[in-house]
Scaffold this active site. Structure first.
Site, short mmCIF file in Angstrom:
data_model
loop_
_atom_site.label_atom_id
_atom_site.label_comp_id
_atom_site.label_asym_id
_atom_site.label_seq_id
_atom_site.Cartn_x
_atom_site.Cartn_y
_atom_site.Cartn_z
N ILE A 185 41.78 46.24 42.32
CA ILE A 185 40.82 46.10 43.27
C ILE A 185 40.75 47.12 44.38
O ILE A 185 39.70 47.64 44.94
CB ILE A 185 40.97 44.76 43.98
CG1 ILE A 185 40.66 43.41 43.00
CG2 ILE A 185 39.90 44.51 45.34
CD1 ILE A 185 41.35 42.33 43.81
N ASP A 203 50.89 52.20 49.07
CA ASP A 203 51.30 51.10 48.10
C ASP A 203 52.63 51.59 47.63
O ASP A 203 52.99 52.79 47.34
CB ASP A 203 50.29 51.23 46.58
CG ASP A 203 50.75 50.18 45.97
OD1 ASP A 203 51.89 49.41 45.64
OD2 ASP A 203 49.57 49.43 45.57
N VAL A 248 46.80 43.53 48.72
CA VAL A 248 48.03 43.43 48.01
C VAL A 248 48.11 42.07 47.99
O VAL A 248 47.52 41.09 48.68
CB VAL A 248 49.14 44.17 49.07
CG1 VAL A 248 49.33 45.65 49.17
CG2 VAL A 248 49.08 43.35 50.57
N PRO A 249 49.14 41.48 47.04
CA PRO A 249 49.53 40.21 47.00
C PRO A 249 49.99 39.32 48.14
O PRO A 249 50.54 40.08 48.96
CB PRO A 249 50.32 40.12 45.67
CG PRO A 249 50.90 41.42 45.74
CD PRO A 249 49.88 42.19 46.24
N ASN A 282 55.26 40.52 52.00
CA ASN A 282 53.91 40.98 52.91
C ASN A 282 53.36 39.83 53.84
O ASN A 282 52.23 40.09 54.28
CB ASN A 282 52.76 40.95 51.87
CG ASN A 282 53.10 42.27 50.79
OD1 ASN A 282 53.72 43.09 51.11
ND2 ASN A 282 52.64 42.17 49.50
N ALA A 292 40.07 40.53 52.59
CA ALA A 292 39.59 40.17 51.21
C ALA A 292 40.91 40.03 50.50
O ALA A 292 40.42 39.87 49.25
CB ALA A 292 38.45 40.81 50.80
N ARG A 309 44.88 38.39 50.57
CA ARG A 309 45.41 36.88 50.65
C ARG A 309 45.55 36.48 52.20
O ARG A 309 45.69 37.33 53.01
CB ARG A 309 46.67 36.80 50.27
CG ARG A 309 46.79 37.43 48.65
CD ARG A 309 45.83 36.58 47.71
NE ARG A 309 45.99 35.28 47.53
CZ ARG A 309 45.40 34.29 46.75
NH1 ARG A 309 44.02 34.87 46.30
NH2 ARG A 309 45.44 33.09 46.56
N ASP A 349 37.84 37.15 54.76
CA ASP A 349 37.36 36.63 53.73
C ASP A 349 38.46 35.31 53.33
O ASP A 349 38.18 34.42 52.67
CB ASP A 349 36.84 37.46 52.61
CG ASP A 349 36.50 36.43 51.28
OD1 ASP A 349 35.20 36.16 51.49
OD2 ASP A 349 37.16 36.57 50.35
N GLU A 390 43.39 27.97 54.67
CA GLU A 390 42.14 27.82 54.17
C GLU A 390 42.08 26.67 53.48
O GLU A 390 41.05 26.03 53.14
CB GLU A 390 41.49 29.04 53.46
CG GLU A 390 42.16 29.42 52.10
CD GLU A 390 41.62 30.38 51.62
OE1 GLU A 390 41.45 30.40 50.54
OE2 GLU A 390 41.53 31.58 52.19
N HIS A 437 36.25 32.81 51.65
CA HIS A 437 36.91 33.04 50.34
C HIS A 437 35.87 33.08 49.22
O HIS A 437 36.07 32.68 48.20
CB HIS A 437 38.03 32.28 49.90
CG HIS A 437 38.93 32.58 49.06
ND1 HIS A 437 40.44 32.23 49.30
CD2 HIS A 437 38.91 33.60 48.11
CE1 HIS A 437 41.13 33.04 48.55
NE2 HIS A 437 40.20 33.80 47.70
#
Length: 333
Positions: A158, A177, A208-209, A214, A235, A237, A261, A266, A298
């Site tokens: 992404i 990264d 990033v995940p 994170n 957009a 997590r 997002d 959520e 989301h």
């Protein structure tokens, strides 16, 4: 005949489910619109594979234990995020697990960069003025994206598409990264630290995940290191962002715009119609009312292309597990 039960299936997923089933007559595919919970896990009795898209509903001992008792040990996800899964329990019961790590990265990247461009151009402020029949230009003047430095955090599938889109605007792009991509490295886009990215970027997009390392990477300390009037888009997590720190940054004028997002709380909030009802989350209610914040529930992934790929790849993975094969999407844990 092998059997797959798909939980939490939306109406827009049904056509892809039916098309896949018609192409695989050796597999019976049934669906329910309820999410997988301990209360309805027994719906899967007699099935070989459980297929889910959880959206914030945990899958742990109380659910997986029931599936184990029914002889079910294959769980396939229709999405990339695995935040809802308890991998210790999955390992305990020796589950096969897969996700869909590479469904239409364009869907999320497009959404993120569109939101960033809208925030730079103050489109929400202008839209609200126009709705009130106020057609004056000033003071709603925007910034051109090509004049900005865009910081992309995370250069997976992404993030790399987001870089291409930002470059298409003519913007200067920098990236960070832990695990560098050779193509992005060759372009000379990487900076050596997040602090360096924060100091340079006019706009920051997160890809990033939601790993523990994170969690709340965008907090008050990180925001303090950013440029004044920074624009931030998440957009990725929900747990990447400390929402209270974002609100404080907006209040102080440090953050010029925020695109949200995904949200850390959520589950049970997004993908629900709250019109005419008491809204249960004061932070999100506050953010929605701000003219420099864009909240989408989301939906960055929510395109026909992405939906079809998520369904098809998750069902392909389930069939592979049934036939004793290891699908490309299998999660090694």
């Amino acid at each position: 005949m092998s059997k797959i039960l798909a939980y939490g299936v939306r109406e827009d997923e049904q056509s892809a489910m039916q098309r896949w089933a018609s192409q695989h007559p050796e597999v019976q595919v049934d669906t329910t619109d309820v999410l997988l919970t301990p209360e309805n896990a027994t719906l899967a009795q007699g099935y070989d594979v459980v297929n889910i898209l959880q959206a914030g509903i945990p899958v742990g001992e109380s659910t997986l234990g029931q599936l184990d008792q029914m002889g079910i040990h294959t769980l396939t996800l229709r999405n990339v995020g695995t935040d809802d899964l308890d991998f210790d329990v999955l390992k305990k019961y020796q589950f096969n697990v897969s996700n869909v790590p590479r469904y239409s990265p364009n869907a999320i990247a497009e959404h993120a960069m569109i939101q960033m461009a809208r925030l730079f151009r103050h489109f929400k402020q202008m839209d609200l003025k126009v709705y009130r029949h106020n057609l004056k230009w000033a003071p709603t003047i925007g910034r051109e994206v090509r004049k900005q430095t865009i910081g992309i955090i995370g250069t997976g599938n992404i993030g790399r598409v987001a870089i291409q889109i930002a470059q298409g605007f003519g913007a200067k792009v920098i990236a960070y990264d832990k695990y560098r991509n050779a193509e992005i490295e060759a372009q000379g886009l990487y900076v050596d630290s997040l602090d360096e990215l924060y100091a340079q970027a006019d706009g920051i997009s997160l890809h990033v995940p939601g790993l523990p390392e994170n969690h709340h990477m965008i907090d008050a300390k990180a925001i303090a290191k950013m440029k004044d009037q920074v624009v931030i888009v998440n957009a990725g997590r929900g747990n990447l962002v400390d929402t209270d720190a974002i609100i404080a940054g907006l209040d102080a004028g440090k953050i010029d715009g925020f695109g949200m997002d995904t949200y850390e709380d959520e589950g049970g909030l997004f993908n629900v119609d709250w019109e005419g009802k008491d809204f249960p989350d004061t932070r999100v209610a506050d953010l929605i009312t701000r003219d420099n914040v864009i909240v989408s529930p989301h939906t960055a992934f929510y395109t026909w292309t992405a939906t079809e790929e998520m369904v098809e790849q998750s069902l392909d993975a389930g069939l592979a597990f049934i036939t004793g094969n290891t699908p490309e999407q299998a999660i090694n844990y």
